[in-house]
Enzyme design. Structure first.
Site, PDB file in Angstrom:
ATOM      1  CE  LYS A 180      17.064 -27.844 -15.420  1.00  0.00           C
ATOM      2  NZ  LYS A 180      16.700 -28.700 -14.376  1.00  0.00           N
TER       3      LYS A 180
HETATM    4  N1  GLU Z   1      13.701 -27.322 -12.868  1.00  0.00           N
HETATM    5  C1  GLU Z   1      12.223 -28.149 -11.848  1.00  0.00           C
HETATM    6  C2  GLU Z   1      14.127 -29.255 -11.170  1.00  0.00           C
HETATM    7  O1  GLU Z   1      15.285 -28.872 -11.455  1.00  0.00           O
HETATM    8  C3  GLU Z   1      11.336 -29.177 -12.161  1.00  0.00           C
HETATM    9  C4  GLU Z   1      11.445 -29.314 -13.009  1.00  0.00           C
HETATM   10  C5  GLU Z   1      10.177 -30.488 -13.458  1.00  0.00           C
HETATM   11  O2  GLU Z   1       9.278 -30.114 -12.268  1.00  0.00           O
HETATM   12  O3  GLU Z   1      10.536 -31.125 -14.545  1.00  0.00           O
HETATM   13  O4  GLU Z   1      13.772 -30.136 -10.580  1.00  0.00           O
END
Ligand code: GLU
Length: 513
Positions: A180
Site C-alpha cells: 500500500k
Molecule cells: N485499494 C483496494 C483495496 O484496498 C484495491 C487494491 C487493488 O486492487 O490492488 O483493496
C-alpha cells in the site's frame, strides 16, 4: 530486562499498527504458525518513504474577513473565466493564461473577483509532499495494493493497510502479495494540473520499486482511474515494449486496458457476501434495510447493488453530514445528486433534499438489518458498537471496526463480515485486469462478475466453515484443510484462512536465503 527495553516495548505496544495486528497474533497462536513465518509477516518486507516536489501555481485565496476593511473601494478584476480553477475551500488556482488580456486591479497583493469577493494572490511556489510505498509480503505473488491520497496518512497506517492486502489477496486466493502507498495530501487542495504533476512525479520516484511482475498499484481513497492512467503513462513512457507493461497498475479506464466491472467490483463483492449471509439463513436481502457510511466508490456501488437486490437504504453518513429517510432513499437519485451535479463540488450527500438531516451521533443507532461502513478506518469504536441496532456489520472500508468495537459486537451478538473478505472484490477484479493485460484480452462484464461471484462466495463459505468448525467439501467449496478444531469469530476465521494459505508457500517453497 532493562528499563529502556521495557519502555520501548510499552511504546511499541501502543501504536495503531500493533493494535491492528492483534487479530494476526491471535490467529497465529491458534494455528501454531511457524515462528519464522510469523516474523516474516509481523513486519513489512520494505517501508519506502520519499518526498515528491511539485510546482504549485499562483492561487487566489479568500481574504480573511478582518482584513477586508481597507479594500472596500477596490474595483472588480476581470480575469479570463476559464483561466481559473475553483477549489473546494473558495480558492482559485491560475491556469497559464488567466491574466492575459484581463482587466486586473490589484492593491497589496489583493484583488476582488467579480461576485466572489476579495482574494489574496499567493504566488506560485514549489512544495514538498511526503510519499510512501510499504511492501508487506510477496510470498504468494507480486506486491499488490492501492495508492491513497489523503491528509491523514502515516507510515503506521500504510503498514496496516499493506498487511491487510497480504491477508486479502490470500483470502481471495489470487497469486499476489500485499502493499500500500500514497501521498500525504488532501487531493482537493490541488488543481487538476497540479494533481497531474504530483502523480507523475510520484510515479517517477516509484518507478524503480514497482512493475507488472513486482508491485502493482491500484486506486484507493483519493485516487481513481484517471490517476491510474497518469501512473501508467509515466511508468511506460519511453519504454520500447510499453504495451507489455500495461499490468503495472490496475483500476485503469476500460478504454486503456482496465477491466469491465472493476469500478463496481468492491461494492459488488460486498453485496455478494451480504447475499450469501442471507442465503445461509434461508432468505435473501429483499425486504431488509441498511444504513451506509461513505458514498464514495465502494459505498455508492454497494448501495446500488444491494437496493437492486431489494434492500432499502435508510440513512447515509459521509464527511459532509448525515441524511435519513425512514421510507427509504432512492440510490440512483442520490447518486445523481452527488455525482452529476456541478454545484456539488464536494460530492457529498449533504443537502440532499429528499431526506432529513440528523446528527452523526444518531446515525449508527438507526434500527436496521445491515450496517455498511464504507468510509475510513476506526469508525466503529466500542462506544459506537454499543449503540448499533442491527443484525450484521459488513465492512466495505479497510479496518472500520476497532478491536474494542469487535469485542462489543461479539458480546452483543451482532454478526460481522470482516473487511478482508467483504471488500476483497476490488483486488480480485484487479487480478482479472492483470491477467487480461498479460493475455491482451478483454473480458465481458458478465464474465468478470460470474468469476467474482464464484470466488467471493466460495471463499466466504470457507471462512464461515472455519468459524463454525464445520469442515466440508461441497460442489462449490472445500474447507477441509482450514478448520482448526474449534469455533472462532469470523474475523479470526478469515485470518486463519489467510495465514494457512501464506504459510503453505513457506512450507512448500522454503525461504530464500
Ligand atoms: N485499494 C483496494 C483495496 O484496498 C484495491 C487494491 C487493488 O486492487 O490492488 O483493496
Amino acid at each position: 530486562m532493562s528499563s529502556h527495553t521495557q519502555e520501548s516495548k510499552a511504546e511499541k505496544r501502543s501504536t495503531i499498527y500493533t493494535e491492528a495486528m492483534e487479530v494476526f497474533q491471535h490467529a497465529a497462536d491458534l494455528i501454531g504458525l511457524d515462528n519464522r513465518v510469523r516474523m516474516e509477516l509481523e513486519e513489512p518486507d520494505y517501508e519506502h518513504i520519499f518526498y515528491v516536489t511539485v510546482k504549485l501555481h499562483t492561487r487566489l485565496v479568500p481574504l480573511p474577513k478582518e482584513e477586508t476593511a481597507k479594500f472596500t473601494d477596490l474595483g472588480d478584476s476581470e480575469l479570463l473565466p476559464d483561466g481559473l480553477e475553483p477549489l473546494l475551500d473558495g480558492s482559485y488556482v491560475f491556469k497559464r493564461r488567466a491574466l492575459i488580456g484581463a482587466n486586473v486591479q490589484m492593491r497589496d497583493g489583493v484583488l476582488r473577483l467579480k461576485n466572489k469577493g476579495l482574494h489574496k494572490v499567493i504566488p506560485g511556489r514549489p512544495e514538498t509532499y511526503k510519499a510512501y510505498r510499504v511492501q508487506h509480503n510477496q510470498a504468494r505473488g507480486p506486491y499488490k495494493g492501492g495508492i491513497r491520497y489523503h491528509q491523514d496518512v502515516s507510515l503506521d497506517l500504510f503498514k496496516i493497510l499493506a498487511a491487510e492486502m497480504t491477508w486479502k489477496t490470500a483470502i481471495a486466493d489470487v497469486p499476489l502479495g500485499g502493499a500500500k502507498g500514497g501521498i500525504k495530501i488532501d487531493p482537493r487542495s490541488l488543481s487538476s494540473e497540479e494533481l497531474e504533476a504530483l502523480t507523475l512525479r510520484y510515479m517517477y520516484k516509484l518507478k524503480p520499486l514497482v512493475g507488472p511482475n513486482l508491485d502493482i498499484p491500484a486506486p484507493d481513497v483519493g485516487t481513481d482511474a484517471s490517476i491510474m492512467g497518469l501512473m501508467l503513462r509515466q511508468y511506460t513512457d519511453g519504454e520500447r515494449e510499453h504495451h507489455s507493461l500495461r499490468g503495472v497498475v490496475t483500476g485503469k479506464d476500460t478504454r486503456i486496458g482496465g477491466s469491465e466491472g472493476r469500478v463496481k467490483a468492491t461494492g459488488q463483492g460486498l453485496a455478494y457476501t451480504v447475499q450469501e449471509w442471507f442465503l445461509d439463513r434461508g432468505t435473501t436481502p429483499a425486504g431488509s434495510t441498511f444504513i451506509l457510511q461513505g458514498f464514495g466508490n465502494v459505498g455508492s456501488n454497494a448501495a446500488e447493488i444491494l437496493s437492486g437486490m431489494g434492500s432499502k437504504l435508510l440513512a447515509v453518513n459521509d464527511a459532509g453530514g448525515t441524511i435519513y429517510n425512514p421510507n427509504g432513499i432512492d440510490v440512483a437519485d442520490l447518486t445523481e445528486y452527488v455525482y452529476n451535479n456541478p454545484s456539488n463540488l464536494r460530492r457529498t450527500i449533504a443537502g440532499y433534499p429528499k431526506a432529513q438531516v440528523i446528527p452523526k451521533s444518531d446515525f449508527f443507532a438507526i434500527p436496521c438489518d445491515i450496517v455498511l461502513p464504507c468510509a475510513l478506518n476506526g469508525e466503529i469504536t466500542g462506544p459506537v458498537a454499543e449503540t448499533l441496532k442491527c443484525k450484521l456489520v459488513a465492512e466495505g472500508a479497510n479496518g472500520p471496526t476497532t478491536p474494542d468495537g469487535d469485542r462489543v459486537l461479539a458480546a452483543r451478538g451482532i454478526e460481522l463480515i470482516p473487511d478482508i473478505i467483504a471488500n476483497a472484490g476490488g483486488v480480485t477484479v484487479s487480478y482479472y485486469e492483470w491477467i487480461q493485460n498479460k493475455r491482451m484480452e478483454h473480458w465481458s462484464e458478465l464474465e468478470v462478475n460470474q468469476r467474482l461471484e464464484q470466488a467471493i462466495k466460495s471463499n466466504y463459505r470457507i471462512i464461515r466453515d472455519i468459524a463454525r468448525n464445520t469442515p466440508r467439501r461441497t460442489a462449490t467449496h472445500n474447507s477441509m484443510r482450514y478448520a482448526i478444531g474449534k469455533v472462532v469469530d469470523m474475523r479470526t476465521a478469515a485470518m486463519v484462512l489467510a495465514l494457512k494459505r501464506i504459510e503453505a508457500h513457506y512450507q512448500l517453497e522454503g525461504f530464500s536465503q
